[in-house]
Design a protein around this motif. Sequence first.
Motif, PDB file in Angstrom:
ATOM      1  N   GLU A 317       0.825  -1.211   0.000  1.00 42.48           N
ATOM      2  CA  GLU A 317       0.000   0.000   0.000  1.00 42.48           C
ATOM      3  C   GLU A 317       0.854   1.253   0.000  1.00 42.48           C
ATOM      4  OE1 GLU A 317      -3.945   1.888   0.235  1.00 42.48           O
ATOM      5  OE2 GLU A 317      -3.107  -0.014  -0.463  1.00 42.48           O
ATOM      6  N   LEU A 318       1.958   1.236   0.717  1.00 37.06           N
ATOM      7  CA  LEU A 318       2.864   2.390   0.719  1.00 37.06           C
ATOM      8  C   LEU A 318       3.426   2.620  -0.680  1.00 37.06           C
ATOM      9  CD1 LEU A 318       4.526   4.613   1.944  1.00 37.06           C
ATOM     10  CD2 LEU A 318       6.086   2.896   2.896  1.00 37.06           C
ATOM     11  N   ALA A 319       3.836   1.552  -1.360  1.00 33.31           N
ATOM     12  CA  ALA A 319       4.354   1.697  -2.725  1.00 33.31           C
ATOM     13  C   ALA A 319       3.271   2.209  -3.666  1.00 33.31           C
ATOM     14  CB  ALA A 319       4.899   0.354  -3.218  1.00 33.31           C
ATOM     15  N   THR A 320       2.044   1.731  -3.482  1.00 31.93           N
ATOM     16  CA  THR A 320       0.925   2.170  -4.324  1.00 31.93           C
ATOM     17  C   THR A 320       0.654   3.660  -4.153  1.00 31.93           C
ATOM     18  OG1 THR A 320      -0.157   0.002  -4.356  1.00 31.93           O
ATOM     19  CG2 THR A 320      -1.572   1.923  -4.672  1.00 31.93           C
ATOM     20  N   LEU A 321       0.626   4.123  -2.900  1.00 33.33           N
ATOM     21  CA  LEU A 321       0.331   5.539  -2.639  1.00 33.33           C
ATOM     22  C   LEU A 321       1.496   6.433  -3.050  1.00 33.33           C
ATOM     23  CD1 LEU A 321      -1.490   4.920   0.727  1.00 33.33           C
ATOM     24  CD2 LEU A 321      -2.534   5.871  -1.342  1.00 33.33           C
ATOM     25  N   ALA A 322       2.729   5.941  -2.931  1.00 37.26           N
ATOM     26  CA  ALA A 322       3.889   6.698  -3.425  1.00 37.26           C
ATOM     27  C   ALA A 322       3.814   6.834  -4.942  1.00 37.26           C
ATOM     28  CB  ALA A 322       5.179   5.995  -3.013  1.00 37.26           C
ATOM     29  N   LEU A 323       3.404   5.774  -5.622  1.00 36.81           N
ATOM     30  CA  LEU A 323       3.198   5.819  -7.071  1.00 36.81           C
ATOM     31  C   LEU A 323       2.173   6.888  -7.433  1.00 36.81           C
ATOM     32  CD1 LEU A 323       2.910   4.830 -10.026  1.00 36.81           C
ATOM     33  CD2 LEU A 323       1.548   2.907  -9.151  1.00 36.81           C
ATOM     34  N   SER A 324       1.046   6.897  -6.741  1.00 41.07           N
ATOM     35  CA  SER A 324      -0.004   7.889  -7.020  1.00 41.07           C
ATOM     36  C   SER A 324       0.505   9.307  -6.805  1.00 41.07           C
ATOM     37  CB  SER A 324      -1.217   7.614  -6.114  1.00 41.07           C
ATOM     38  OG  SER A 324      -2.208   8.595  -6.286  1.00 41.07           O
ATOM     39  N   ALA A 325       1.236   9.521  -5.690  1.00 43.31           N
ATOM     40  CA  ALA A 325       1.734  10.861  -5.379  1.00 43.31           C
ATOM     41  C   ALA A 325       2.703  11.362  -6.450  1.00 43.31           C
ATOM     42  CB  ALA A 325       2.420  10.842  -4.016  1.00 43.31           C
ATOM     43  N   HIS A 326       3.666  10.533  -6.849  1.00 43.19           N
ATOM     44  CA  HIS A 326       4.671  10.975  -7.830  1.00 43.19           C
ATOM     45  C   HIS A 326       4.065  11.125  -9.226  1.00 43.19           C
ATOM     46  CE1 HIS A 326       8.248  11.155  -5.396  1.00 43.19           C
ATOM     47  NE2 HIS A 326       7.939   9.998  -4.820  1.00 43.19           N
ATOM     48  N   LEU A 327       3.069  10.329  -9.531  1.00 42.01           N
ATOM     49  CA  LEU A 327       2.409  10.487 -10.824  1.00 42.01           C
ATOM     50  C   LEU A 327       1.709  11.839 -10.880  1.00 42.01           C
ATOM     51  CD1 LEU A 327       2.090   8.755 -13.376  1.00 42.01           C
ATOM     52  CD2 LEU A 327      -0.078   7.940 -12.450  1.00 42.01           C
ATOM     53  N   ARG A 328       1.055  12.222  -9.779  1.00 41.64           N
ATOM     54  CA  ARG A 328       0.398  13.532  -9.723  1.00 41.64           C
ATOM     55  C   ARG A 328       1.406  14.679  -9.834  1.00 41.64           C
ATOM     56  NH1 ARG A 328      -5.134  13.856 -10.469  1.00 41.64           N
ATOM     57  NH2 ARG A 328      -6.175  12.152  -9.381  1.00 41.64           N
ATOM     58  N   LEU A 329       2.586  14.477  -9.256  1.00 45.44           N
ATOM     59  CA  LEU A 329       3.617  15.516  -9.313  1.00 45.44           C
ATOM     60  C   LEU A 329       4.274  15.615 -10.691  1.00 45.44           C
ATOM     61  CD1 LEU A 329       5.500  14.896  -5.926  1.00 45.44           C
ATOM     62  CD2 LEU A 329       4.028  16.852  -6.476  1.00 45.44           C
ATOM     63  N   GLY A 330       4.091  14.589 -11.522  1.00 51.52           N
ATOM     64  CA  GLY A 330       4.780  14.547 -12.807  1.00 51.52           C
ATOM     65  C   GLY A 330       6.192  14.010 -12.682  1.00 51.52           C
ATOM     66  N   SER A 331       6.496  13.370 -11.545  1.00 52.26           N
ATOM     67  CA  SER A 331       7.816  12.744 -11.359  1.00 52.26           C
ATOM     68  C   SER A 331       7.732  11.322 -11.911  1.00 52.26           C
ATOM     69  CB  SER A 331       8.175  12.721  -9.870  1.00 52.26           C
ATOM     70  OG  SER A 331       8.133  14.017  -9.316  1.00 52.26           O
ATOM     71  N   PHE A 332       7.768  11.223 -13.242  1.00 50.36           N
ATOM     72  CA  PHE A 332       7.423   9.961 -13.895  1.00 50.36           C
ATOM     73  C   PHE A 332       8.440   8.841 -13.654  1.00 50.36           C
ATOM     74  CE2 PHE A 332       5.308  13.217 -16.647  1.00 50.36           C
ATOM     75  CZ  PHE A 332       4.010  12.925 -16.236  1.00 50.36           C
ATOM     76  N   GLU A 333       9.713   9.184 -13.555  1.00 51.09           N
ATOM     77  CA  GLU A 333      10.709   8.149 -13.327  1.00 51.09           C
ATOM     78  C   GLU A 333      10.520   7.521 -11.942  1.00 51.09           C
ATOM     79  OE1 GLU A 333      15.574   7.548 -13.465  1.00 51.09           O
ATOM     80  OE2 GLU A 333      14.658   9.389 -14.262  1.00 51.09           O
ATOM     81  N   GLU A 334      10.304   8.371 -10.917  1.00 47.71           N
ATOM     82  CA  GLU A 334      10.071   7.841  -9.575  1.00 47.71           C
ATOM     83  C   GLU A 334       8.751   7.082  -9.513  1.00 47.71           C
ATOM     84  OE1 GLU A 334      11.127   9.790  -5.911  1.00 47.71           O
ATOM     85  OE2 GLU A 334      11.800  11.547  -7.035  1.00 47.71           O
ATOM     86  N   ALA A 335       7.759   7.593 -10.230  1.00 48.78           N
ATOM     87  CA  ALA A 335       6.470   6.900 -10.260  1.00 48.78           C
ATOM     88  C   ALA A 335       6.635   5.495 -10.831  1.00 48.78           C
ATOM     89  CB  ALA A 335       5.464   7.697 -11.089  1.00 48.78           C
ATOM     90  N   GLU A 336       7.420   5.372 -11.900  1.00 43.46           N
ATOM     91  CA  GLU A 336       7.618   4.050 -12.495  1.00 43.46           C
ATOM     92  C   GLU A 336       8.304   3.107 -11.517  1.00 43.46           C
ATOM     93  OE1 GLU A 336       9.594   1.769 -16.359  1.00 43.46           O
ATOM     94  OE2 GLU A 336       9.830   3.946 -16.151  1.00 43.46           O
ATOM     95  N   SER A 337       9.284   3.618 -10.771  1.00 43.16           N
ATOM     96  CA  SER A 337       9.993   2.792  -9.804  1.00 43.16           C
ATOM     97  C   SER A 337       9.032   2.249  -8.739  1.00 43.16           C
ATOM     98  CB  SER A 337      11.113   3.610  -9.142  1.00 43.16           C
ATOM     99  OG  SER A 337      11.721   2.874  -8.104  1.00 43.16           O
ATOM    100  N   HIS A 338       8.158   3.124  -8.214  1.00 49.33           N
ATOM    101  CA  HIS A 338       7.185   2.699  -7.206  1.00 49.33           C
ATOM    102  C   HIS A 338       6.141   1.761  -7.810  1.00 49.33           C
ATOM    103  CE1 HIS A 338       8.648   5.103  -3.884  1.00 49.33           C
ATOM    104  NE2 HIS A 338       8.676   6.188  -4.648  1.00 49.33           N
ATOM    105  N   ALA A 339       5.822   1.951  -9.091  1.00 43.51           N
ATOM    106  CA  ALA A 339       4.861   1.062  -9.746  1.00 43.51           C
ATOM    107  C   ALA A 339       5.393  -0.365  -9.797  1.00 43.51           C
ATOM    108  CB  ALA A 339       4.548   1.563 -11.152  1.00 43.51           C
ATOM    109  N   HIS A 340       6.649  -0.507 -10.211  1.00 43.19           N
ATOM    110  CA  HIS A 340       7.235  -1.850 -10.281  1.00 43.19           C
ATOM    111  C   HIS A 340       7.298  -2.489  -8.893  1.00 43.19           C
ATOM    112  CE1 HIS A 340       8.182  -1.827 -14.505  1.00 43.19           C
ATOM    113  NE2 HIS A 340       8.899  -0.707 -14.411  1.00 43.19           N
ATOM    114  N   ARG A 341       7.644  -1.682  -7.886  1.00 40.25           N
ATOM    115  CA  ARG A 341       7.715  -2.213  -6.519  1.00 40.25           C
ATOM    116  C   ARG A 341       6.335  -2.666  -6.040  1.00 40.25           C
ATOM    117  NH1 ARG A 341      10.353  -2.875  -1.977  1.00 40.25           N
ATOM    118  NH2 ARG A 341       9.465  -2.297   0.037  1.00 40.25           N
TER     119      ARG A 341
END
Length: 427
Positions: A317-341
């Motif tokens: 759940e932490l990885a999922t919510l981190a993915l959502s947060a970075h996607l909203r920020l437009g931090s796409f590389e970090e979002a992808e990392s959290h998505a895979h995790r």
Amino acid sequence: MDAIRNTVLETWMTEHGYSSNSLAEAVNQAVERLSGRVGGLDGSSVRAWKAGRVSWPKSLTRNALEDVTGLPAVALGFVPRGRPSPAPASPQQEEPDMKRRTLVGGIAAAAAAAAAPGIASRRRIGMSDVNRLNKRFAEIVASDHRHGGQLGIEERAAALADEALNLQNTGSATQRVRSSLYASAAAFRSSAMWAAIDGRRYDVAKAHMREAQALAEMSGDQAIKFRIWSHAGTMYRHMGRPADALAANDVARNLHLTRRDPLFASLGHARQAATLGLTGDTAAVQHALGCAQDALARATSDLARPVWMAAVRDGAELATLALSAHLRLGSFEEAESHAHRSLTLLHPRMQRDRAINSARLAHAQLGQGDADAATATAMKISVEAAVRHARVSRMLQEFGAALRAKAPGSATVRTWTEHTTSWRTAA
């Protein structure tokens, strides 16, 4: 004269799942409600009752005990002062007499219940009824993990909330059982609320939320209060109302449960981070995620937690919510990392979350300019999720629009268009 053991009280405690310490705590709470003063009992006080060293507690304590159990003190095996106590049993008679006193105590309890107005034909509601409802709640949570915000899940959860409430009127019960029934009803109503949120039926979700909040207050259950307010924060986040979402999350995060159990604190910080992603405040998002990670590291596995916290325990759940947060920020590389995790950590049964996070991964890859990889990711999402889950459908529609804007007229767009055309027959 030797004290005579109160086996009637012992039997009642065993049947209702009380230890000496938990009964002392329940009576202390009842003392506080009745008098405004904190009760001073502990486990040794209850053990003295069971051993017969205290055969007739003080008046306020008796009233509190009767409030907790729903029975008069005499029906619990206590003997008023001045009333002759039974003679001590000889060693040869001890076991039969113990059984007789238990039987007499049970008859006295039944007589006391029968004497109460309107109770004669009503059955006793116990923790076995609560446990049965809890099993049904686990089934609702499992259905949510597989299918997400379906109307059928919402309707089943709402019906089970009503069933839990109706039990309150079908028999007598202790305060502990009644509180547990209210907690069960609140849990079912919160699942109905979540199914409506997940299905983007926000007006219905608000109605479920109001009822769930009232039931949670009557139950006094901190975990279900946390779930409801945390869901409210998610609902407002999905509606694009960050101020309301942050306020709702703050209610959840300020419950004393989060100070007692770091796992709840971790979830509160992570959901706050996802909402802060809407504000564009990168520093605030990073701080909230750091707090969530620190709290998760402090959490232990020795505490009993609700079934819906499973994905929080393993970090998914932490990885999922981190993915959502970075996607909203437009931090796409970090979002992808959290998505895979998140996709690595998610249990296979969590099919709804897997579909949502795959759609988010596709958006993150497209945000980095990799249209081919993004399209391949999006095409792995099952047809059922794509056409029957409201959030996934919307995310894939938004993905298609973004893909056409990024690579108009390309072979990748044609591949995606052909793929989505095949969904029409499954809709």
